[in-house]
Design an enzyme around this catalytic site. Structure first.
Site, PDB file in Angstrom:
ATOM      1  CB  SER A 127      -0.790  -0.057   1.174  1.00 21.48           C
ATOM      2  OG  SER A 127      -0.369   0.231   2.211  1.00 21.48           O
ATOM      3  CE  LYS A 164      -2.755   2.407   4.418  1.00 23.03           C
ATOM      4  NZ  LYS A 164      -1.983   1.166   4.759  1.00 23.03           N
TER       5      LYS A 164
END
Length: 203
Positions: A127, A164
């Site tokens: 990701s 993230k």
């Protein structure tokens, strides 16, 4: 990269060796040294390097180009620190609780800006690949509970730690992947466990 004219040539050369090697990760060529300290003769530079070697400040392998080792930097690299590798992260438990630590990882101290409250998380998934963070990497995290927009953080979402990019906007928190195939995670609140300060990858 030019050294100021405030010391004798040998000191200038030694300072340039350290500055260049720290910046580039490898030592300069003799011609680069000539240019930095305003010497025209490569033989003069070789003479200074020989004297620095006699003083024990550098080591040279005459059989290899650019094979110059600065003793001071080599000693720094040999100083190792232990950074805990954190496995499962549980809400309500300190990130560095003994139960969370899977192993310890040794790293040269000069690879990190400090060793205060650092821990490592193993990266799982793709990701964050567009930020250069790959599956299997070791993410070096500085323990912090706050973040600013744009920071790459470790956040705790439903008892799962995720890496993230952090954004706080319109009363919500957006945890943005760095992969166009993934959607952002939008939450009202989350626990920030730390901020990314480095990546270690074995080849």
């Amino acid at each position: 990269m030019i050294i100021k004219e405030n010391s004798d040539k040998q000191t200038q050369i030694y300072n340039f060796l350290i500055e260049f090697t720290k910046s580039k990760g490898y030592p300069p060529s003799v011609r680069e040294i000539c240019q930095a300290v305003s010497l025209k003769s490569t033989s003069t530079v070789h003479g200074h390097l020989k004297r620095l070697e006699k003083k024990g400040l550098i080591y040279r392998d005459p059989t290899k180009p650019r094979a110059l080792e600065i003793v001071e930097l080599s000693n720094e690299e040999k100083e190792l620190i232990d950074i805990p590798i954190v496995g499962k992260v549980t809400a309500g438990m300190p990130i560095l609780a003994t139960e969370n630590i899977e192993d310890m990882f040794q790293m040269p101290i000069n690879y990190v800006k400090h060793n205060n409250d650092l821990f490592i998380l193993k990266v799982t998934g793709d990701s964050m690949i567009e930020a250069g963070i790959l599956d299997g990497d070791l993410a070096i995290i500085e323990q912090k509970n706050v973040a600013t927009n744009g920071d790459i953080v470790v956040a705790l979402i439903e008892n799962e730690a995720t890496i993230k990019r952090f954004f706080k906007e319109n009363g919500f928190i957006r945890l943005q992947p760095e992969n166009k195939n993934y959607e952002p995670i939008i939450v009202e609140d989350c626990s920030i466990l730390g901020k990314l300060v480095g990546i270690y990858r074995a080849y």
